[in-house]
Motif scaffolding. Structure first.
Motif, PDB file in Angstrom:
ATOM      1  N   ASP A  38      -0.048  10.562  -1.445  1.00 12.80           N
ATOM      2  CA  ASP A  38      -0.051   9.584  -0.565  1.00 12.80           C
ATOM      3  C   ASP A  38       1.077   8.615  -0.540  1.00 12.80           C
ATOM      4  N   THR A  39       1.151   8.176  -1.998  1.00 14.25           N
ATOM      5  CA  THR A  39       2.208   7.032  -2.185  1.00 14.25           C
ATOM      6  C   THR A  39       3.589   7.471  -1.662  1.00 14.25           C
ATOM      7  N   ALA A  40       3.976   8.738  -1.881  1.00 19.47           N
ATOM      8  CA  ALA A  40       5.312   9.490  -1.532  1.00 19.47           C
ATOM      9  C   ALA A  40       5.275   9.196   0.063  1.00 19.47           C
ATOM     10  N   ARG A  41       4.268   9.606   0.911  1.00 18.56           N
ATOM     11  CA  ARG A  41       4.126   9.355   2.452  1.00 18.56           C
ATOM     12  C   ARG A  41       4.291   8.111   2.857  1.00 18.56           C
ATOM     13  N   TYR A  42       3.839   6.908   2.053  1.00 17.28           N
ATOM     14  CA  TYR A  42       4.115   5.660   2.474  1.00 17.28           C
ATOM     15  C   TYR A  42       5.357   5.182   2.333  1.00 17.28           C
ATOM     16  N   ALA A  43       5.906   5.734   1.149  1.00 10.65           N
ATOM     17  CA  ALA A  43       7.307   5.315   0.812  1.00 10.65           C
ATOM     18  C   ALA A  43       8.349   5.809   1.984  1.00 10.65           C
ATOM     19  N   GLU A  44       7.874   7.106   2.097  1.00  7.48           N
ATOM     20  CA  GLU A  44       8.768   8.002   3.200  1.00  7.48           C
ATOM     21  C   GLU A  44       8.538   7.359   4.433  1.00  7.48           C
ATOM     22  N   ALA A  45       7.426   6.684   4.914  1.00  6.36           N
ATOM     23  CA  ALA A  45       7.230   6.104   6.038  1.00  6.36           C
ATOM     24  C   ALA A  45       7.969   4.827   6.310  1.00  6.36           C
ATOM     25  N   GLY A  46       8.644   4.254   5.517  1.00  3.50           N
ATOM     26  CA  GLY A  46       9.165   2.852   5.210  1.00  3.50           C
ATOM     27  C   GLY A  46       8.474   1.808   4.826  1.00  3.50           C
ATOM     28  N   ALA A  47       7.411   1.954   4.191  1.00  9.76           N
ATOM     29  CA  ALA A  47       6.783   0.767   3.506  1.00  9.76           C
ATOM     30  C   ALA A  47       7.775  -0.141   2.752  1.00  9.76           C
ATOM     31  N   THR A  48       7.545  -1.389   3.003  1.00  9.44           N
ATOM     32  CA  THR A  48       8.478  -2.534   2.017  1.00  9.44           C
ATOM     33  C   THR A  48       8.175  -2.219   0.721  1.00  9.44           C
ATOM     34  N   PHE A  49       7.009  -2.097   0.274  1.00  7.11           N
ATOM     35  CA  PHE A  49       6.700  -1.466  -0.903  1.00  7.11           C
ATOM     36  C   PHE A  49       5.413  -0.528  -0.969  1.00  7.11           C
ATOM     37  N   VAL A  50       5.494   0.033  -2.113  1.00  7.83           N
ATOM     38  CA  VAL A  50       4.146   0.992  -2.177  1.00  7.83           C
ATOM     39  C   VAL A  50       3.516   0.575  -3.792  1.00  7.83           C
ATOM     40  N   ALA A  51       2.116   0.338  -3.739  1.00  8.09           N
ATOM     41  CA  ALA A  51       1.687   0.069  -5.017  1.00  8.09           C
ATOM     42  C   ALA A  51       0.332   1.176  -5.193  1.00  8.09           C
ATOM     43  N   PHE A  52       0.226   1.540  -6.396  1.00 11.00           N
ATOM     44  CA  PHE A  52      -0.518   2.617  -6.807  1.00 11.00           C
ATOM     45  C   PHE A  52      -1.644   1.826  -7.709  1.00 11.00           C
ATOM     46  N   ALA A  53      -2.755   1.592  -7.565  1.00  9.04           N
ATOM     47  CA  ALA A  53      -3.614   0.820  -8.600  1.00  9.04           C
ATOM     48  C   ALA A  53      -5.096   1.884  -8.858  1.00  9.04           C
ATOM     49  N   ASN A  54      -5.084   1.741 -10.176  1.00 18.96           N
ATOM     50  CA  ASN A  54      -6.367   2.128 -10.709  1.00 18.96           C
ATOM     51  C   ASN A  54      -6.577   1.695 -12.207  1.00 18.96           C
ATOM     52  N   PRO A  55      -7.653   1.888 -12.754  1.00 21.29           N
ATOM     53  CA  PRO A  55      -8.261   1.280 -13.877  1.00 21.29           C
ATOM     54  C   PRO A  55      -7.218   1.104 -14.807  1.00 21.29           C
ATOM     55  N   ALA A  56      -6.271   1.982 -15.103  1.00 21.82           N
ATOM     56  CA  ALA A  56      -5.091   1.870 -16.101  1.00 21.82           C
ATOM     57  C   ALA A  56      -4.130   0.915 -15.932  1.00 21.82           C
ATOM     58  N   GLY A  57      -3.827   0.625 -14.550  1.00 21.89           N
ATOM     59  CA  GLY A  57      -2.960  -0.345 -14.232  1.00 21.89           C
ATOM     60  C   GLY A  57      -2.536  -0.278 -13.029  1.00 21.89           C
ATOM     61  N   VAL A  58      -1.575  -0.922 -12.538  1.00 21.10           N
ATOM     62  CA  VAL A  58      -0.799  -0.981 -11.429  1.00 21.10           C
ATOM     63  C   VAL A  58       0.889  -0.572 -11.347  1.00 21.10           C
ATOM     64  N   GLN A  59       1.305   0.416 -10.554  1.00 22.74           N
ATOM     65  CA  GLN A  59       2.434   1.058 -10.547  1.00 22.74           C
ATOM     66  C   GLN A  59       3.182   0.223  -9.173  1.00 22.74           C
ATOM     67  N   LEU A  60       4.158  -0.362  -9.208  1.00 24.11           N
ATOM     68  CA  LEU A  60       4.581  -0.974  -7.911  1.00 24.11           C
ATOM     69  C   LEU A  60       6.037  -0.299  -7.489  1.00 24.11           C
ATOM     70  N   THR A  61       6.470   0.063  -6.463  1.00 21.87           N
ATOM     71  CA  THR A  61       7.731   0.684  -6.242  1.00 21.87           C
ATOM     72  C   THR A  61       8.038   0.292  -4.777  1.00 21.87           C
ATOM     73  N   PHE A  62       9.474  -0.029  -4.617  1.00 21.87           N
ATOM     74  CA  PHE A  62      10.032  -0.685  -3.649  1.00 21.87           C
ATOM     75  C   PHE A  62      11.451  -0.311  -3.345  1.00 21.87           C
TER      76      PHE A  62
END
Length: 167
Positions: A52-76
């Motif tokens: 899902d996060t790859a698809r959001y990035a490919e769609a042109g999102a300004t940033f993509v964040a993936f959050a779960n109980p282990a932490g947050v990964q933010l890519t832009f």
């Protein structure tokens, strides 16, 4: 304005990651808030293919964040070479940022060197503050043994006090 930063550079396999995983807890124990950025010259995928996060990035999102109980990964998306702009985002929240890699970047450097992997960068560069190596190194550059994590941490604290890592 960016927080004080140091690039930890060296050839692949020299021990940069090992040093950083030992140095970060030592600096934290001394009361410093430390951030780490892994820099790579190679374009590695940031998201698992088809996720899902790859698809959001490919769609042109300004940033993509993936959050779960282990932490947050933010890519832009950032143009290559924008590490300094990334560091500015952490001003006020850290005392020091250690950047693994980025040999060609403008930050002061700590070189991790092992014989046989490549030439000593400090021999030809003025931006190398010290070298971490088992063997003696030529020239007037300060050398630390790889196991001297406390000595390296003390050296970095002195560099912070002297403003060397803020330039």
């Amino acid at each position: 304005m960016r927080p004080p930063a140091l690039a930890v550079v060296g050839w692949s396999g020299s021990g940069k990651t090992t040093l950083l995983t030992r140095l970060v807890p030592e600096l934290r124990q001394r009361g410093l808030r430390v951030g780490v950025v892994k820099h790579s010259s190679d374009a590695h995928p940031l998201h698992r293919e088809g996720s899902d996060t790859a698809r959001y990035a490919e769609a042109g999102a300004t940033f993509v964040a993936f959050a779960n109980p282990a932490g947050v990964q933010l890519t832009f998306p950032e143009p290559p070479g924008e590490v300094l702009a990334l560091l500015e985002r952490f001003a006020g929240s850290v005392d020091l940022v250690l950047v693994e890699g980025w040999k060609q970047g403008p930050l002061p450097k700590l070189e991790v060197w092992r014989e046989g992997l490549g030439p000593l960068l400090a021999a030809e560069r003025r931006d190398v503050l010290a070298v971490v190596a088992e063997a003696e190194v030529p020239g007037p550059v300060q050398r630390f043994a790889p196991d001297d994590v406390q000595g390296i941490a003390t050296f970095l604290q002195q560099c912070l006090r002297d403003g060397v890592l803020s330039r």
